[in-house]
Design an enzyme around this catalytic site. Structure first.
Site, PDB file in Angstrom:
ATOM      1  N   ARG A 102     -27.512  10.299  14.806  1.00 25.10           N
ATOM      2  CA  ARG A 102     -27.392  11.209  13.673  1.00 25.10           C
ATOM      3  C   ARG A 102     -26.017  11.025  13.029  1.00 25.10           C
ATOM      4  O   ARG A 102     -25.056  10.650  13.697  1.00 25.10           O
ATOM      5  CB  ARG A 102     -27.520  12.623  14.219  1.00 25.10           C
ATOM      6  N   THR A 378     -37.378  12.060   4.610  1.00 25.34           N
ATOM      7  CA  THR A 378     -37.216  11.704   6.021  1.00 25.34           C
ATOM      8  C   THR A 378     -38.456  10.901   6.367  1.00 25.34           C
ATOM      9  O   THR A 378     -39.456  10.980   5.660  1.00 25.34           O
ATOM     10  CB  THR A 378     -37.155  12.985   6.874  1.00 25.34           C
ATOM     11  N   THR A 396     -33.552   9.754   8.561  1.00 28.69           N
ATOM     12  CA  THR A 396     -33.470  10.600   7.361  1.00 28.69           C
ATOM     13  C   THR A 396     -32.234  10.333   6.519  1.00 28.69           C
ATOM     14  O   THR A 396     -31.219   9.876   7.031  1.00 28.69           O
ATOM     15  CB  THR A 396     -33.465  12.092   7.777  1.00 28.69           C
ATOM     16  N   SER A 450     -33.871  19.410  12.681  1.00 35.46           N
ATOM     17  CA  SER A 450     -35.205  19.840  13.134  1.00 35.46           C
ATOM     18  C   SER A 450     -36.054  18.643  13.553  1.00 35.46           C
ATOM     19  O   SER A 450     -37.246  18.799  13.833  1.00 35.46           O
ATOM     20  CB  SER A 450     -35.931  20.581  12.006  1.00 35.46           C
TER      21      SER A 450
HETATM   22  O1  DON Z   1     -32.432  16.825  10.278  1.00 33.75           O
HETATM   23  C1  DON Z   1     -33.129  17.596   9.632  1.00 33.75           C
HETATM   24  O2  DON Z   1     -33.695  18.546  10.121  1.00 33.75           O
HETATM   25  C2  DON Z   1     -33.313  17.342   8.155  1.00 33.75           C
HETATM   26  N1  DON Z   1     -32.211  16.565   7.664  1.00 33.75           N
HETATM   27  C3  DON Z   1     -34.606  16.654   7.942  1.00 33.75           C
HETATM   28  C4  DON Z   1     -34.931  16.541   6.494  1.00 33.75           C
HETATM   29  C5  DON Z   1     -36.355  16.296   6.229  1.00 33.75           C
HETATM   30  O3  DON Z   1     -37.156  16.176   7.122  1.00 33.75           O
HETATM   31  C6  DON Z   1     -36.772  16.224   4.822  1.00 33.75           C
HETATM   32  N2  DON Z   1     -38.093  15.650   4.738  1.00 33.75           N
HETATM   33  N3  DON Z   1     -39.047  15.753   4.272  1.00 33.75           N
END
Ligand code: DON
Length: 565
Positions: A102, A378, A396, A450
């Protein structure tokens, strides 16, 4: 059971030869994909095909994941860019490991950097939204630990596609159109001379990105975190008002973490630990489901969705305790401790929605705001190889085209993962999540996520991989797909396409797919829930069938392609 999504034939004939399987690679609509020896499912058929070719030529799941991810960076830059970060679970030689690649907050980041900023969108758009990217180091570390084929070879399909080009799809065009309002300048590769998004059918070549990939191919992470590519990133981010430094890049490190694990419904489920909230909440939800005997209700019935929503509300209450593990004061195991789960379950009734005593929760500090419909930025991919090794990875940029910043020299689209911190305390972020102080911005810290890459075993053998994009909707989508996979006899494609619901505690609304039966919606309202129709994430999954073949599925709510052999 009938769903309103368009599907192609659900199962391939079993007597297809192995050779024929390899010809059945790409598909552009939701359809199951079968693999006898190995299978890749991702958002994009070029990416899945690249991964499959690696598997078929002797590579393992880790090798194939690298090739798949690098192609996604070229063909799906809005979520697959090497300017992002992610989490993955890798099962190798029977053991499951979790890799945290991340993004991290730059060393100059401060808790008040957004509250004191005149631009309310500074954590979403522009240079200040950019956190130190982790994708390249993540793929490298995965390969260093587990890969078999040479790294240089795995980068080749992505470089070829960046150089020779690929055709702009409707999906790419639509996303470009959506994003024009957010950013204007540097993603010019995807713009016509007149400053319009490239039309469907145009071939897009990315020679600048190909040069960056070549550097990564030759030098590994040094080609990205040091030298010309690193300078390009830092200079562009600075020009766009950001604070990322060369030291932030060169000091970026991934972390191998212990996955969370739980026995539930006769299976062993592995998922992502903090700094993702995904695994902790998923394992809480699965336990609540089992204890509540949710499987006694008819699948996809109003009675079942009512209980699902009640479980989700309770699980998402716990999200306030999760952050970068360095900031946490409780452990995931305390959150999904059976005694605590039993207490939650005792507050649920089948008749009506109930209010447990949320007493330790400071409701005044949180303002319920409408969650935005998920933005598509994502992605998740799943790989299984012939030895039962597997990679389940979610990657993402956070927002669509991330921060909207593309580096000037190499055309790398950069993330806006800083918005996943509690950027402005008390205010919901772009996913409508109101987050706690544990997740405040601090130098070097990892924002709460998430993302929920998940792997499932039965009797010590791999049986399923699953994950999704969708912000907080990821967790509940993985939960529902997994729950139905473990408790019904439907095939994985039917389960993935079936309607789902989502509740994230605040705002206090059951979001549901537009395809959910209106009778079910009415029943939810009768039981006391507020409801709203919105898409509930886009799941990618692979499951072993009773006949031993791997079956993959991707969601008709989004895009995808599978390739097996
Ligand atoms: O890490 C996370 O929870 C968010 N950055 C994820 C973003 C996401 O899933 C957007 N997608 N559709």
């Amino acid at each position: 059971m009938r769903f309103e999504f368009k599907r192609t034939s659900s199962v391939l004939a079993l007597n297809l030869t192995v050779a024929a399987f390899s010809l059945m690679a790409a598909t552009v609509e939701a359809a199951p994909t079968i693999g006898r020896s190995g299978l890749v499912v991702s958002a994009d058929h070029w990416a899945s095909e690249a991964g499959k070719q690696v598997l078929a030529s002797g590579g393992n799941a880790a090798d194939a994941a690298v090739a798949t991810a690098l192609v996604l960076a070229v063909t799906r830059p809005y979520f697959g860019s090497i300017g992002g970060g992610g989490f993955l679970l890798v099962r190798m030689n029977g053991k499951v490991h979790a890799l945290d690649y991340r993004e991290r907050a730059p060393s100059a980041a401060r808790p008040d950097m957004y509250t004191s900023h005149p631009n309310k969108k500074a954590s979403e758009i522009g240079g200040l939204a950019v956190a130190t990217p982790g994708v390249v180091r993540g793929l490298w570390d995965l390969h260093q630990k587990f890969g078999k084929l040479p790294w240089t070879r795995l980068a080749e399909p992505a470089i070829r596609l960046a150089e020779s080009g690929y055709v702009v799809s409707g999906e790419i065009h639509d996303r470009l159109k959506e994003s024009l309002a957010d950013f204007d300048q540097s993603g010019k590769t995807f713009w016509s001379r007149e400053g319009k998004p490239l039309e469907v059918g145009t071939t897009v070549r990315q020679p600048k990105l190909a040069a960056a990939l070549r550097a990564i191919q030759k030098q590994g992470p040094g080609g990205f975190y040091k030298g010309p590519v690193a300078r390009d990133i830092v200079e562009t981010v600075k020009k766009e008002g950001g604070i990322l430094t060369l030291a932030d890049l060169s000091e970026y490190r991934t972390l191998w973490r212990d996955p969370l694990e739980l026995n539930v419904y006769g299976h062993r489920v592995y998922s992502m630990p903090p700094p993702s909230s995904g695994g902790t909440l998923l394992l809480s939800e699965l336990q609540m489901a089992e204890k509540l005997k949710l499987h006694d209700e008819k699948p996809w019935s109003g009675a079942q969705f009512h209980l699902l929503a009640e479980i989700m509300r309770r699980a998402f209450f716990e999200r306030q305790y999760i952050a970068d593990p360095r900031a946490m004061t409780v452990t995931p195991a305390q959150i999904f401790d059976p005694a605590r789960i039993a207490r939650w379950v005792s507050t649920v009734t089948r008749d009506r929605r109930t209010e447990p005593d949320w007493k330790s929760f400071d409701l005044d500090a949180l303002r319920a705001q409408p969650a935005k419909e998920e933005r598509l930025e994502t992605t998740h991919y799943c790989v299984v190889d012939r030895d039962g090794n597997a990679v389940s990875a979610t990657t993402t940029l956070n927002g669509n085209y991330g921060s909207g910043v593309w580096t000037s020299r190499f055309g790398i689209n950069l993330n806006n993962e800083m918005d996943d911190f509690t950027a402005r305390p008390g205010e919901p972020n772009m996913f409508g999540l109101t987050q706690s102080a544990l997740n405040k911005v601090e130098p070097g810290k990892t924002p709460l996520s998430s993302m929920t890459p998940t792997i499932v075993e039965k009797d010590g053998a791999l049986v399923m991989l699953v994950g999704s994009p969708g912000g907080p909707r990821i967790i509940n989508s993985v939960f529902q797909v997994l729950f139905w996979a473990l408790t019904t006899k439907f095939d994985i494609d039917e389960i993935v396409q079936a309607p789902r619901v989502h509740h994230q505690f605040l705002p206090d609304i059951v979001f549901h797919d537009r395809t959910l039966n209106p009778e079910v919606v009415r029943l939810l309202e009768e039981k006391g829930h507020k409801t709203k129709a919105e898409t509930v994430a886009r799941v990618y999954a692979i499951r072993k069938r009773a006949d031993g073949l791997w079956e993959g599925a991707f969601d008709a709510r989004g895009e995808g392609g599978g390739s097996g052999y």
